[in-house]
Design an enzyme around this catalytic site. Structure first.
Site, PDB file in Angstrom:
ATOM      1  CG  HIS A  79      -0.390   0.335   2.503  1.00 32.03           C
ATOM      2  ND1 HIS A  79      -0.021  -0.619   3.423  1.00 32.03           N
ATOM      3  CD2 HIS A  79      -0.098   1.529   3.080  1.00 32.03           C
ATOM      4  CE1 HIS A  79       0.452  -0.033   4.500  1.00 32.03           C
ATOM      5  NE2 HIS A  79       0.413   1.262   4.319  1.00 32.03           N
ATOM      6  CG  ASP A 110      -0.011  -3.954   2.736  1.00 30.40           C
ATOM      7  OD1 ASP A 110       0.123  -3.495   1.587  1.00 30.40           O
ATOM      8  OD2 ASP A 110      -0.036  -3.249   3.761  1.00 30.40           O
ATOM      9  CB  SER A 179       3.049   1.915   6.085  1.00 33.29           C
ATOM     10  OG  SER A 179       1.893   2.038   6.862  1.00 33.29           O
TER      11      SER A 179
END
Length: 741
Positions: A79, A110, A179
């Site tokens: 992402h 992910d 992230s």
């Protein structure tokens, strides 16, 4: 270990050694013997990177990552890199690199691996996330809110399942930009990648275990950056964007995010469809994530600053004429509330433009009529304002897009059937006067009535769902009834996916497939013969576009839905084979067909009618294998059963896909009901399948559907083979008798 080293050797040859080096770093590198967070920060900093998404108007997003090989392999979250965006890697010393290849991606976990042109980098050693201990001290590093190379210390709270995936729960705050950053033990080994922020507290987050990353390193699906930028991008043959914003497309839904460069964050996306002369209509279904923004239709556009807009704004419906770039040249023609508009949900906007007036509708109800004639002609499309994220689907242009009313007689017949269906299990309603005669019982009666209505609503939803499934079944059967060469297997597979998800826009995926055909139509290798064409197809699908076999979620239904295989470029052997064979067929490549091997579907090809059969293992990156090699891998005795190597039919491929979907459903009361529609579809396609007939009879009985079970058992008795075991026939007779009691 021998198996791992052998795999490393193979990948070293194929990918220049970067993957082998990455895994070796995780297996053999000596970890820094740091004991404090300060020591770790100093030691680890050269291995951290900041990842920036570069959009049309500059930075679209920021995330973190870390180096896993000295020759330029970088790990992060999927992402973080998004789709259709250029990516820039910033090193600890401020140097920047452009990403050249998305080396691997995994939507289920992910995760992503990026490749840059660099040497002599300092990779982080990969630990073993399977051996982590609750309460173990950890540090996390990343770029919170764009502040690169930051560190935070905490403890490993637990390992916990989140949406079916085991995650590392950590007692550290995860902010935007963190992230993709590494989660490390106090020796500097990577235990996971920071992924999710807790919805309940700022000081709790989750990380993807690093062992999932190791699998990605061993089995890449490289996509050159030039190709990655086309994933999710709008087809320029169908759409042209103006005034910035980020416009992408996925699963038939166009999504617009970030602020446009026009005044008020205005951005346009115009369709290349020709608008009819004279009177015309445009329509779209739209949803806003924030009703304080605005999004909807634009029409009569000059592809610049002059156009109309009919859109939702602040929960109202607004019609505006735009005569220039700023608010002083805009005229709001109407701004009205309507209870027909459902905030936060999908709403269908439609405008009818006539020479002397415009009429605007929301969800079929007229809300605005205007006599403004300042603009006519031009293009039509989509518009978005401010910071809201807007989603659009089912954009249409035509002369009359209004939903046609049912004929009164037909409508009456259908309503009667629905009312009979509802009334079958409900008692007579209490009247309002009856409730008021005893006020103390009024609430209780109303609650009971509400519950009955909710039960009726459930029944109606079930009926609507079954109607849709039977409609899809009817379309599939109509396609399969054609002569074999005329069957559109691609459409059948998309209808199978739509059988479960009514929102799938089949035309969008057929157009995506046509775009793939156009990519290769004039390629000289395609016309040189079967073998050169197969090699070109392999490069196109598996090297240039990143199609690959599912790594960690093989049993997911997504792998059997062709639309998701096209979107995510990940699937099962049979869905990847179907795409491969249909692409070859559309390009006129002779001698390529599906081969239903036991345990794994493959693609077969022959160089001429008498040529030797060769196989393509689409699940393993298009690996070319001989029949003998495949037999040794897939059978105990090294020989395939008779008929396994023959080209299969399109109906057989669809049935095998259906059976894969059934196998993904577990044996409990809920999944029994979920798997029943697949059995119904199998038996609609192949009514003579005794195995599925027996299974459906058992399921119907367990679900309490005795009439259906009797129907199936009766069929089994009527079609029992003459030489079948008498004791089995006796069991069927006893079973039928019990169903009649």
């Amino acid at each position: 270990m021998k198996h791992i080293l052998f795999s490393l050797a193979v990948f070293s040859v194929c990918f220049g050694g970067s993957l082998a080096a990455a895994v070796k770093e995780g297996v053999k590198s000596k970890s820094p013997q740091a004991r404090t967070a300060a020591d770790l920060a100093e030691a680890i900093r050269p291995s951290l990177v900041k990842i920036t998404q570069i959009g049309r108007e500059g930075t679209d997003g920021i995330g973190s990552g870390f180096i896993v090989s000295e020759d330029g392999l970088i790990a992060t979250n999927l992402h973080v890199i998004g789709e259709a965006r250029r990516l820039q890697i910033e090193m600890h010393d401020g140097k920047t690199h452009a990403v050249t290849v998305v080396q691997a991606s995994d939507s289920h976990h992910d995760l992503a691996l990026l490749k840059i042109d660099a040497k002599g980098l300092k990779p982080l050693p990969l630990g073993d996330s399977g051996k982590v201990r609750q309460g173990e001290p950890i540090v996390a590093m990343g770029a919170p809110e764009g502040l690169g190379f930051s560190i935070v210390q905490g403890v490993l709270s637990a390992t916990r399942e989140v949406d079916g995936q085991e995650m590392l729960q950590v007692a550290v705050p995860i902010e935007k930009g963190n992230s993709g950053g590494p989660l490390l033990d106090m020796q500097g080994n990577v235990l996971g990648l920071l992924t999710l922020k807790s919805l309940k507290t700022d000081n709790l987050g989750f990380a993807m275990p690093v062992n999932e990353l190791k699998m990605l390193i061993e089995k890449p699906n490289p996509v050159p950056m030039s190709r990655w930028l086309t994933i999710g991008a709008l087809n320029p043959r169908q759409w042209q964007t103006y005034l910035g914003a980020q416009w992408t497309q996925h699963a038939g839904v166009i999504r617009s995010e970030s602020v446009g460069s026009g005044f008020g964050g205005r951005a346009l996306c115009l369709s290349t469809q020709k608008v009819p002369d004279g009177s015309f209509e445009v329509s779209v279904t739209v949803r806003l994530d924030d009703e304080s923004g605005a999004a909807g239709l634009t029409f009569c556009s000059d592809a610049a600053d002059r156009h109309y807009g009919f859109y939702a704004s602040g929960g109202k419906l607004r019609l505006t004429r735009f005569d220039g770039p700023d608010v002083y040249s805009w005229t709001i023609l109407a701004d009205v509330p309507s209870d027909a508009y459902k905030a936060g949900e999908w709403n269908t906007l439609r405008v009818r433009v006539e020479p002397e007036r415009m009429v605007c509708f929301v969800n079929g109800r007229q809300v605005i009529e205007s006599s403004d004639t300042g603009l006519r002609g031009g293009a039509a499309g989509l518009c978005k304002f401010r910071t809201t994220v807007a989603q659009f689907r089912n954009f249409r242009v035509g002369t009359d897009l209004a939903e046609k009313p049912l004929q009164p007689e037909l409508a009456s017949q259908l309503r009667s059937k629905v009312e009979e269906y509802i009334a079958e299990a409900t008692s007579a309603d209490k009247t309002l006067e009856g409730l008021l005669e005893n006020p103390s019982a009024a609430r209780r009666v109303l609650v009971e009535q509400r519950r009955r209505l909710e039960e009726e609503a459930v029944k109606l939803r079930d009926l609507e769902r079954e109607l849709h499934r039977r409609a899809m079944t009817k379309e599939i059967l109509a396609e399969l009834a054609k002569p074999e060469p005329e069957i559109n297997l691609l459409r059948c597979a998309l209808l199978l996916a739509r059988h479960d998800n009514p929102e799938i826009d089949i035309a969008t995926y057929l157009n995506s497939f046509k775009a793939m055909v156009l990519d290769l139509k004039d390629d000289p290798e395609i016309s040189k013969g079967t073998i050169p064409a197969v090699k070109r197809l392999n490069r196109y699908l598996f090297e240039e576009n990143g199609f690959h076999g599912s790594r960690g979620d093989y049993g997911s239904r997504s792998n059997s839905y062709l639309n998701e295989v096209i979107d995510d470029r990940e699937g099962l052997p049979i869905t990847l084979s179907l795409l491969y064979v249909e692409l070859a067929s559309a390009l006129g490549v002779q001698g390529v067909f599906g081969v239903p091997l036991p345990g794994k579907f493959m693609v077969g090809y022959r160089d001429g009618p008498e040529g030797e059969l060769q196989l393509v293992d689409v699940f393993e990156h298009g690996k070319l294998v001989t029949v003998e090699q495949a037999a040794l891998d897939l059978t105990e005795d090294g020989h395939f059963p008779e008929g396994s190597l023959s080209p299969t039919t399109k109906q057989a491929i669809l049935l095998r896909m259906l059976r894969n979907l059934m196998s993904s459903v577990f044996d409990d009361s809920r999944s029994l009901r979920e798997s029943l529609p697949y059995l119904n579809l199998v038996l609609a396609i192949d009514p003579q399948s005794a195995a599925e007939r027996l299974t459906r009879a058992q399921m119907r009985q367990r679900l309490g559907e005795k009439a259906g079970a009797r129907e199936d058992v009766t069929w089994l008795i009527d079609n029992f083979p003459a030489d079948g075991p008498p004791e089995l026939m006796q069991q069927l007779d006893r079973w039928l008798q019990s169903l009649r009691e």
